[in-house]
Design a protein around this motif. Structure first.
Motif, PDB file in Angstrom:
ATOM      1  N   TRP A  90      40.503  36.506  48.798  1.00  0.00           N
ATOM      2  CA  TRP A  90      40.131  36.290  47.399  1.00  0.00           C
ATOM      3  C   TRP A  90      41.020  37.170  46.551  1.00  0.00           C
ATOM      4  CZ3 TRP A  90      38.181  39.614  43.645  1.00  0.00           C
ATOM      5  CH2 TRP A  90      37.432  39.061  42.599  1.00  0.00           C
ATOM      6  N   GLY A  91      41.451  36.666  45.391  1.00  0.00           N
ATOM      7  CA  GLY A  91      42.322  37.497  44.567  1.00  0.00           C
ATOM      8  C   GLY A  91      42.527  36.946  43.176  1.00  0.00           C
ATOM      9  N   GLN A  92      43.317  37.661  42.393  1.00  0.00           N
ATOM     10  CA  GLN A  92      43.543  37.334  40.998  1.00  0.00           C
ATOM     11  C   GLN A  92      44.405  36.080  40.864  1.00  0.00           C
ATOM     12  OE1 GLN A  92      46.245  37.623  38.686  1.00  0.00           O
ATOM     13  NE2 GLN A  92      45.100  37.775  36.774  1.00  0.00           N
ATOM     14  N   ALA A  98      45.315  41.498  35.509  1.00  0.00           N
ATOM     15  CA  ALA A  98      44.581  41.852  36.723  1.00  0.00           C
ATOM     16  C   ALA A  98      43.731  43.097  36.502  1.00  0.00           C
ATOM     17  CB  ALA A  98      45.558  42.068  37.871  1.00  0.00           C
ATOM     18  N   ALA A 158      39.541  34.407  39.433  1.00  0.00           N
ATOM     19  CA  ALA A 158      40.004  34.596  40.802  1.00  0.00           C
ATOM     20  C   ALA A 158      40.212  33.251  41.485  1.00  0.00           C
ATOM     21  CB  ALA A 158      39.001  35.432  41.586  1.00  0.00           C
ATOM     22  N   TYR A 163      38.068  39.081  38.801  1.00  0.00           N
ATOM     23  CA  TYR A 163      38.910  40.126  39.382  1.00  0.00           C
ATOM     24  C   TYR A 163      39.188  41.186  38.315  1.00  0.00           C
ATOM     25  CZ  TYR A 163      42.843  42.284  41.854  1.00  0.00           C
ATOM     26  OH  TYR A 163      43.672  43.167  42.484  1.00  0.00           O
ATOM     27  N   ASN A 213      36.882  45.511  41.069  1.00  0.00           N
ATOM     28  CA  ASN A 213      36.530  44.434  41.997  1.00  0.00           C
ATOM     29  C   ASN A 213      37.813  43.725  42.416  1.00  0.00           C
ATOM     30  OD1 ASN A 213      34.758  42.750  43.476  1.00  0.00           O
ATOM     31  ND2 ASN A 213      34.812  41.211  41.852  1.00  0.00           N
ATOM     32  N   THR A 214      38.509  44.317  43.345  1.00  0.00           N
ATOM     33  CA  THR A 214      39.815  43.822  43.769  1.00  0.00           C
ATOM     34  C   THR A 214      39.688  42.913  44.989  1.00  0.00           C
ATOM     35  OG1 THR A 214      40.223  45.655  45.303  1.00  0.00           O
ATOM     36  CG2 THR A 214      40.834  45.993  42.979  1.00  0.00           C
ATOM     37  N   CYS A 215      40.821  42.382  45.409  1.00  0.00           N
ATOM     38  CA  CYS A 215      40.852  41.537  46.604  1.00  0.00           C
ATOM     39  C   CYS A 215      40.347  42.300  47.826  1.00  0.00           C
ATOM     40  CB  CYS A 215      42.261  41.019  46.843  1.00  0.00           C
ATOM     41  SG  CYS A 215      43.529  42.319  46.920  1.00  0.00           S
ATOM     42  N   TRP A 250      36.629  42.679  47.836  1.00  0.00           N
ATOM     43  CA  TRP A 250      36.007  41.440  48.317  1.00  0.00           C
ATOM     44  C   TRP A 250      35.926  41.446  49.837  1.00  0.00           C
ATOM     45  CZ3 TRP A 250      37.266  37.278  51.436  1.00  0.00           C
ATOM     46  CH2 TRP A 250      36.498  36.119  51.287  1.00  0.00           C
TER      47      TRP A 250
END
Length: 216
Positions: free
Chosen positions: A88-90, A111, A117, A179, A183-185, A188
């Motif tokens: 999961w990411g921006q 970001a 996301a 994101y 609350n970064t990748c 997650w």
């Protein structure tokens, strides 16, 4: 010049405090005392040094990922895939930054400030453990909780927009969540592992904060 120097000094201080907070937060355990079983369902946690992902068997009694992430969604759809890598990411980082040379200051700002996301799914054939992709064994009920955590966040079963991946074996999907720096990748990834009951850090904004809990 004096103002610019002070601004850079404050920026460096803020960055240093963020890194320190990330190191401290990732060192505080969740699910303290968890032990890895000798037998169970083998997953993997992979990293490129900045980003982390969960590599899961394509089919188990608990979940058949082919229903949610069919190979027909990718270009190389006819290979005998055995695993899926889920992260999961921006949105802008995923779609506009194929290499670090493509990274723009505006993307970094979005970001940091907060933005939509995406889910990144890559299909693998028999991935082998290595320094950057480490094996982790879960009990059946723990893996079932991990699956449920991903399903809850990934809009499984809903119509969603797809975006082409970097290569012929991967794809991006619209998903939920926002994101931002808190609350970064990697947070997650840490949260999903924690939901399964695995011992990991409370706050894992960096890849190293996730990987230090996975035996090398």
């Amino acid at each position: 010049m004096r103002f610019a120097g002070k601004a850079l000094a404050w920026l460096a201080l803020a960055l240093g405090l963020f890194v320190l907070a990330g190191w401290i937060g990732s060192s505080i355990p969740r699910n303290s005392g968890w032990t890895e079983p000798d037998d169970g369902i083998a997953i993997m946690v992979e990293t490129n040094g900045v980003h982390t992902a969960l590599v899961l068997p394509l089919v188990t009694p608990q979940k058949d990922w082919r229903r949610d992430f069919p190979a027909s969604d990718i270009e190389a759809s006819d290979a005998p895939y055995t695993h899926v890598s889920i992260s999961w990411g921006q949105r802008e980082v995923f779609l506009e930054t194929e290499t670090w040379a493509d990274l723009r200051l505006s993307t970094v700002w979005h970001a940091m400030a907060g933005s939509d996301a995406l889910l990144h799914v890559a299909h693998y054939i028999r991935p082998a453990p290595a320094a950057d992709i480490r094996r982790l064994t879960l009990r059946a009920h723990e893996y079932a909780r991990l699956v449920a955590a991903i399903e809850a966040q990934a809009r499984i079963g809903r119509q969603r927009r797809m975006y082409p991946g970097y290569y012929a074996q991967d794809v991006f999907y619209e998903t939920g969540g926002s994101y931002h720096l808190g609350n970064t990748c990697n947070q997650w990834t840490g949260d999903i592992l924690a939901e399964a009951g695995v011992e990991t850090g409370w706050w894992t904004p960096f890849a190293g904060g996730v990987m230090k809990w996975i035996p090398d």
